[in-house]
Enzyme design. Structure first.
Site, short mmCIF file in Angstrom:
data_model
loop_
_atom_site.label_atom_id
_atom_site.label_comp_id
_atom_site.label_asym_id
_atom_site.label_seq_id
_atom_site.Cartn_x
_atom_site.Cartn_y
_atom_site.Cartn_z
N SER A 103 40.53 -4.58 20.01
CA SER A 103 41.70 -5.11 19.31
C SER A 103 41.73 -6.64 19.32
CB SER A 103 42.98 -4.55 19.94
OG SER A 103 43.08 -4.93 21.30
N ASP A 114 45.73 -5.46 26.46
CA ASP A 114 44.54 -5.65 27.28
C ASP A 114 43.42 -6.27 26.45
OD1 ASP A 114 43.93 -3.57 25.63
OD2 ASP A 114 43.26 -2.21 27.19
N ASP A 116 39.27 -6.18 25.73
CA ASP A 116 37.99 -5.50 25.88
C ASP A 116 36.89 -6.54 25.92
OD1 ASP A 116 39.00 -2.79 25.72
OD2 ASP A 116 39.35 -3.16 23.60
N ASP A 169 39.13 -4.67 30.42
CA ASP A 169 38.07 -3.67 30.56
C ASP A 169 36.75 -4.40 30.40
OD1 ASP A 169 40.00 -1.77 30.81
OD2 ASP A 169 39.83 -1.01 28.76
N LYS A 231 48.44 1.85 15.00
CA LYS A 231 48.29 1.94 16.45
C LYS A 231 49.64 2.12 17.13
CE LYS A 231 45.34 -0.61 18.64
NZ LYS A 231 44.57 -1.74 19.18
N TYR A 240 47.14 8.74 21.02
CA TYR A 240 46.24 7.59 21.15
C TYR A 240 45.57 7.68 22.51
CZ TYR A 240 44.71 2.68 20.73
OH TYR A 240 43.98 1.53 20.63
#
Length: 710
Positions: A103, A114, A116, A169, A231, A240
């Protein structure tokens, strides 16, 4: 500086070359109307209210956190290089780098979202000893790192943490082609995949797919607004989660991008509306693809999604294929249960966006939270707990990645038992009801119980109607019990709970909502016109109003009036004026009638469902089961007035009544059961322990579960 790959243009204008980016021509290239633009502006305002756009201050802090992580990774990899014998002057350049994807890379992240990230390393740095041990140890000692836990056995190995107050993450990919990672590296190049393992390929795919999506959508800004909306909707509706079996972030982005290709000039409001219309009708498992699936140009021999040659790919129920080589299915986790939930949500979204377009609803209605905890009478509760926060985080990550095993085992029971449906809910609820560090998941169940046959004893009936879930729970317990990092203090407790006994922490503000009404609303579906129906008009005929049932009254052409009815209202003409003993369409070009000598006109609008025609990009109307019900109700009025009801109408009425009773019995028949949980017998009516011989009493269903994994 954190490495970013080439970004796509955000120019609002679209040239002709970007109108045909998909594997098929677009459905519509019509420019937006004034109403489309107004609805899109309203949508953006609603998204801002939900804090889906971060502030400039937060954006700066996010960039600073990424820069610090990149510096930390650079220093770690340089030390690893020196330790492995690389000269100091070469080790300065033989370092790993951080890339972003998901995202954040797509530009659809919101406040508090968050990040990625991907750690790309040269060939001499490995995943097991260097990344999951060496880097993990460094992160564990960093004061800016919180909630650190690693999941090395996941399908895509990952380190999760909160870094500088941002959830992150972190994936890992080892590039065998490079002794050092150049600053000008393009991850989209196929050479980066040469001689690397499958885990690195999967990790690299995040960046490669993200960039390819941005290249394949006609208008990046419209795509971003559409994806933000979808989303939010998916999270509110509880659909989701890639781990549980719903589409994850990448899959939702691919589904949205395909709609952008089909409607290249559409505004976000139209793209959202068409999203639901298209996928409500989609013939799964027909795959969703953004471009032609490529076999690669360097003959690397990597497996590419292909159901013709790979039997495993044929089992995928909802394939959404990534656009970068090697093409994979981003929704391989979708099961029969989760696909059924998705179909219902697509239909709900289609109906609501239809109301929004006709100004009968607002965007807030689309984003209403799921009423999951009011839908079912029975639930399976999964409690995941440990003795410390660190143990709980690692254990929770592993168990959540394996919940799909339990879902699939339960689905098998639907073929041989009275278990009819499983509805997994992706939200985990942190609570201390059973343990200090505990997270709880729930799955809804529908149990269809057969009736007792005449002459059958109570004991035989109860024994024949026992639903045993022990095998599914045992298989799941075995899988998670074999985790090599599992400790004695980490456990899972699986139990049954009735809707009335759900814990308060699953409800908003801890307030339990009132029980749902007993009537189960059937899912509408398009039907063919009955005998005597007016032929359908062109599929391009638009619908300008939401169809609804109007009051049906005997027309002036009928001599008799039901007893107690007002003759004035009975003979009052409707608009448009109709002719007795005919069937005429009101709003819809399709009408349904019951043939026979006593068939009367269908006055008012019958309850029809708007059916979206993909080729014409417009609605046509088709009658539903409710349309047949409406006609039969008219015939009942005639019958009350002394007219005879024809045999065909009686059969239709009886059939509809039988179907309605069957639907209602799905939940009603499975009430007040006796359950055996971990050897204890519980009477669900009183929620108390009883003697095992009570099982001889009348009990519609018995659920047998294991209480825990040990």
């Amino acid at each position: 500086t954190v490495m970013h790959t080439n970004s796509a243009t955000t120019d609002m204008s679209i040239d002709e070359s970007r109108l045909h980016l998909g594997v098929t021509p677009p459905i519509s290239t019509t420019p937006p109307t004034v109403q489309d633009i107004a609805l899109s502006d309203e949508l953006r305002k609603v998204l801002i209210e939900y804090e889906l756009y971060e502030t400039s201050e937060e954006a700066q802090r996010r960039e600073a956190a990424l820069g610090k992580l990149n510096l930390l990774v650079r220093e770690w990899s340089q030390n690893v290089s020196v330790r492995k014998g690389i000269p100091d002057d070469e080790a300065v350049n033989a370092v790993a780098k951080i890339f972003t994807f998901g995202s954040y890379r797509l530009g659809v992240h919101g406040s508090g979202a968050d990040i990625d990230t991907l750690c790309v390393s040269p060939r001499h740095i490995d995943r097991e000893s260097d990344f999951f041990q060496g880097l993990y140890e460094i992160l564990s000692k960093d004061p800016d790192v919180e909630e650190l836990h690693a999941v090395p056995d996941a399908y895509v190995p990952i380190i999760k943490m909160k870094f500088n107050s941002f959830q992150m993450d972190l994936l890992f990919a080892q590039l065998a082609y490079y002794p050092s990672i150049p600053d000008s590296i393009e991850l989209a190049e196929e050479i980066n995949l040469k001689n690397i393992d499958e885990k690195s390929v999967l990790s690299l795919n995040g960046c490669r797919v993200t960039d390819r999506i941005l290249q394949l959508v006609p208008n990046v800004e419209n795509f971003r607004t559409t994806l933000r909306c979808l989303k939010l909707w998916a999270k509110k509706r509880g659909i989701y989660s890639n781990a549980i079996g719903y589409p994850g972030g990448v899959a939702w982005a691919l589904l949205a991008a395909r709609i952008c290709q089909l409607y290249p000039r559409a505004t976000p409001s139209i793209l959202v509306s068409r999203f639901f219309r298209v996928y409500e009708q989609w013939k799964w498992p027909t795959p969703v693809v953004l471009n032609q699936i490529s076999e690669g140009t360097l003959n690397l021999g990597m497996p590419v999604w292909n159901p013709k040659t790979n039997p495993r790919d044929r089992k995928h129920l909802m394939p959404v294929i990534t656009p970068a080589y090697p093409a994979i299915n981003s929704t391989y986790n979708v099961s029969a249960s989760t696909l059924a939930v998705l179909r219902e949500e697509f239909e709900r979204g289609m109906n609501i966006t239809f109301e929004i377009e006709t100004r009968k609803a607002t965007w807030q209605k689309l984003f209403e939270s799921s009423n999951f905890f009011s839908l079912y009478k029975y639930y399976v509760r999964i409690d995941v707990f440990a003795e410390s926060p660190d143990e709980h985080r690692s254990w929770l990550g592993f168990v959540e990645s394996r919940l799909r095993v339990l879902i699939l085992r339960l689905e098998k029971l639907t073929q041989t038992t009275y278990l009819q449906r499983i509805h997994p809910f992706p939200t985990g609820y942190d609570n201390n009801e059973k343990h200090k560090f505990c997270t709880t998941f729930f799955m809804g169940l529908i149990v269809k119980v057969p009736k007792k046959t005449p002459g059958q004893s109570a004991a035989a009936a109860n024994g024949g109607r026992t639903l045993v879930l022990t095998s599914a729970v045992a298989d799941f317990s075995k899988v998670i019990g074999e985790w090599p990092l599992k400790k004695e203090t980490q456990s899972v407790d699986i139990s049954h709970v009735k809707r009335a006994d759900l814990p308060s922490f699953v409800f908003e503000n801890g307030i339990r909502p009132p029980p749902p009404p007993p009537v189960v609303t059937p899912r509408t579906r398009a039907a063919q016109p009955a005998t005597g129906a007016v032929p359908a008009a062109s599929s391009a005929t638009p619908v300008v109003a939401t169809p609804k049932i109007l009051n049906r009254r005997p027309s002036a052409g009928n001599a008799s009036v039901p007893a107690g009815a007002s003759s004035t209202s009975a003979t009052q003409p409707l608009t448009p004026t109709s002719t007795p003993n005919t069937t005429m369409p009101i709003i819809t070009p399709i009408a349904s009638a019951v043939s026979g000598p006593n068939t009367r006109e269908a006055e008012g609008t019958l309850h029809s469902r708007p059916v979206y025609d993909l080729m014409s990009d417009s609605y046509v109307m088709a009658p539903t089961e409710d349309a047949q019900t409406a006609i039969i109700e008219d015939l009942l009025i005639d019958n009350a007035a002394g007219n005879s009801m024809n045999t065909d109408a009686k059969r239709k009425r009886e059939h509809l009544n039988d179907e309605a009773r069957k639907r209602q019995q799905i939940n009603e028949d499975s009430s007040d059961a006796i359950y055996e949980i971990g050897g204890d017998v519980i009477d669900s009516a009183t929620s108390s322990f009883v003697q095992k011989d009570v099982k001889e009493k009348k009990a519609p269903v018995q659920l047998k579960l294991l209480s825990n994994t040990e």
